[in-house]
Design a protein around this motif. Structure first.
Motif, mmCIF file in Angstrom:
data_model
loop_
_atom_site.group_PDB
_atom_site.id
_atom_site.type_symbol
_atom_site.label_atom_id
_atom_site.label_comp_id
_atom_site.label_asym_id
_atom_site.label_seq_id
_atom_site.Cartn_x
_atom_site.Cartn_y
_atom_site.Cartn_z
ATOM 1 N N VAL A 33 0.835 -1.251 0.135
ATOM 2 C CA VAL A 33 0.171 0.166 -0.116
ATOM 3 C C VAL A 33 0.828 1.348 -0.206
ATOM 4 O O VAL A 33 0.711 2.122 -0.674
ATOM 5 N N CYS A 34 1.838 1.173 0.734
ATOM 6 C CA CYS A 34 2.487 2.501 1.309
ATOM 7 C C CYS A 34 3.362 3.042 -0.196
ATOM 8 O O CYS A 34 2.863 4.208 -0.334
ATOM 9 N N TRP A 175 -8.142 1.273 -1.901
ATOM 10 C CA TRP A 175 -8.279 -0.244 -1.798
ATOM 11 C C TRP A 175 -6.959 -0.943 -2.457
ATOM 12 O O TRP A 175 -6.743 -0.319 -3.444
ATOM 13 N N ILE A 176 -6.636 -1.887 -1.770
ATOM 14 C CA ILE A 176 -5.452 -2.682 -2.268
ATOM 15 C C ILE A 176 -5.860 -4.143 -2.454
ATOM 16 O O ILE A 176 -6.354 -4.511 -1.547
ATOM 17 N N ASP A 182 -2.134 -13.648 1.312
ATOM 18 C CA ASP A 182 -3.163 -14.209 2.342
ATOM 19 C C ASP A 182 -4.437 -13.194 2.805
ATOM 20 O O ASP A 182 -5.368 -13.636 2.823
ATOM 21 N N ASP A 183 -3.986 -12.140 2.691
ATOM 22 C CA ASP A 183 -4.893 -11.096 3.036
ATOM 23 C C ASP A 183 -5.144 -10.365 1.635
ATOM 24 O O ASP A 183 -4.124 -9.298 1.504
ATOM 25 N N ARG A 184 -5.984 -10.751 0.992
ATOM 26 C CA ARG A 184 -6.134 -10.382 -0.522
ATOM 27 C C ARG A 184 -6.886 -8.918 -0.582
ATOM 28 O O ARG A 184 -6.529 -8.218 -1.750
ATOM 29 N N HIS A 185 -7.538 -8.300 0.213
ATOM 30 C CA HIS A 185 -8.108 -6.915 0.206
ATOM 31 C C HIS A 185 -7.415 -6.139 1.407
ATOM 32 O O HIS A 185 -7.469 -6.514 2.523
ATOM 33 N N ALA A 186 -7.161 -4.970 1.220
ATOM 34 C CA ALA A 186 -6.846 -4.207 2.473
ATOM 35 C C ALA A 186 -7.391 -2.706 2.026
ATOM 36 O O ALA A 186 -7.118 -2.063 0.882
ATOM 37 N N LEU A 187 -7.618 -1.827 3.219
ATOM 38 C CA LEU A 187 -8.077 -0.528 2.959
ATOM 39 C C LEU A 187 -6.788 0.237 3.350
ATOM 40 O O LEU A 187 -6.138 0.054 4.310
ATOM 41 N N GLY A 209 -1.223 3.869 6.359
ATOM 42 C CA GLY A 209 -1.342 2.644 6.913
ATOM 43 C C GLY A 209 -2.322 1.797 6.295
ATOM 44 O O GLY A 209 -2.840 2.208 5.266
ATOM 45 N N GLN A 210 -2.809 0.906 6.658
ATOM 46 C CA GLN A 210 -4.183 0.205 6.395
ATOM 47 C C GLN A 210 -4.685 -0.270 7.586
ATOM 48 O O GLN A 210 -4.735 0.200 8.435
ATOM 49 N N ASP A 211 -5.983 -0.996 7.072
ATOM 50 C CA ASP A 211 -7.042 -1.488 8.195
ATOM 51 C C ASP A 211 -6.379 -2.463 9.274
ATOM 52 O O ASP A 211 -7.221 -2.844 10.207
#
Length: 256
Positions: A33-34, A175-176, A182-187, A209-211
């Protein structure tokens, strides 16, 4: 008055979704994300280059720039420079498509071995900050240069608010997706403040950051020279790769 060369970039969105994604496999999804947010004319405000949080601005129609930066990580127990990241990211806004910035980044991560990632990206300005506040939308994908496999995709909405003639703040929400993670979706979230110390010198600080997981941040200075056509960034960061590492980044943007 702010300096004349404000760097923008949908390249940030490309970049953090790129090789840092491979680091995310080892530490967390946040790297993807960063630097992904990982991305102009008018003022030497932050936004662009090695900054993670993006602004609403796009390049003027007919203008291109090339952003380059080198990041060295100071991992606990390891010498500075043992792990590093090098990025080259050209971008342009066509005269026939004003308001739409197109970019392509190449990023090389040295982390034991080496990994090269390519990342196309686009940013569309929906409302200029000159109208009181600005809004854009950025989209990017990252591909492994060897296999051509898609490593991640991202969609980010940057908002810019000029608070005073010297102070501007930016916020990002997005959204990433990492198909193989393993974590396919991140805010993703991010906030940045920039303050013009002089017409050619800007102070910047940002957090992102992310959620899930800890936040990262970095701060530094941008010097604008050559009548606003060249920016030089010097940044110090912590957890920008999603791990505990501190970092130092030197970046240069040239626009024509």
């Amino acid at each position: 008055m702010l300096a004349e060369g404000r760097a923008t970039s949908c390249n940030r969105l490309i970049v953090f979704t790129a090789p840092r994604l491979s680091m995310a496999r080892h530490c967390a999804v946040m790297p993807a994300v960063c630097l992904a947010l990982c991305l102009m004319p008018v003022a030497a405000q932050a936004g662009g280059g090695a900054h993670v949080v993006d602004d609403d601005a796009v390049l003027d129609p007919g203008v291109c720039h090339a952003e380059t930066w080198l990041t060295l990580f100071d991992d606990p127990g390891a010498p500075l420079g043992g792990r590093g990241l090098a990025t080259v990211a050209p971008a342009c806004t066509l005269k026939s498509l004003p308001g739409l910035e197109l970019a392509l980044a190449a990023q090389y991560l040295r982390d034991g071995g080496g990994a090269l990632t390519l990342a196309p990206a686009a940013k569309l300005n929906l409302r200029p900050a000159a109208d009181g506040w600005g809004l854009a939308v950025s989209a990017a994908a990252t591909l492994d240069a060897g296999s051509g496999r898609v490593e991640s995709v991202a969609l980010i909405a940057p908002v810019t608010v000029p608070v005073t003639p010297r102070l501007t703040v930016h916020g990002n929400l997005g959204w990433i997706a990492t198909p193989r993670g393993d974590d396919r979706h991140a805010l993703f979230w991010g906030a940045q403040a920039e303050y013009a110390l002089a017409p050619d010198l800007v102070l910047m600080g940002e957090v992102f950051g992310q959620d899930r997981g800890p936040a990262g941040g970095q701060a530094g200075l941008r010097w604008v020279t050559d009548r606003g056509r060249i920016d030089v960034d010097l940044l110090a960061g912590h957890r920008i790769d999603g791990a505990r590492a501190s970092s130092v980044t030197l970046g240069v943007t040239v626009r024509r």
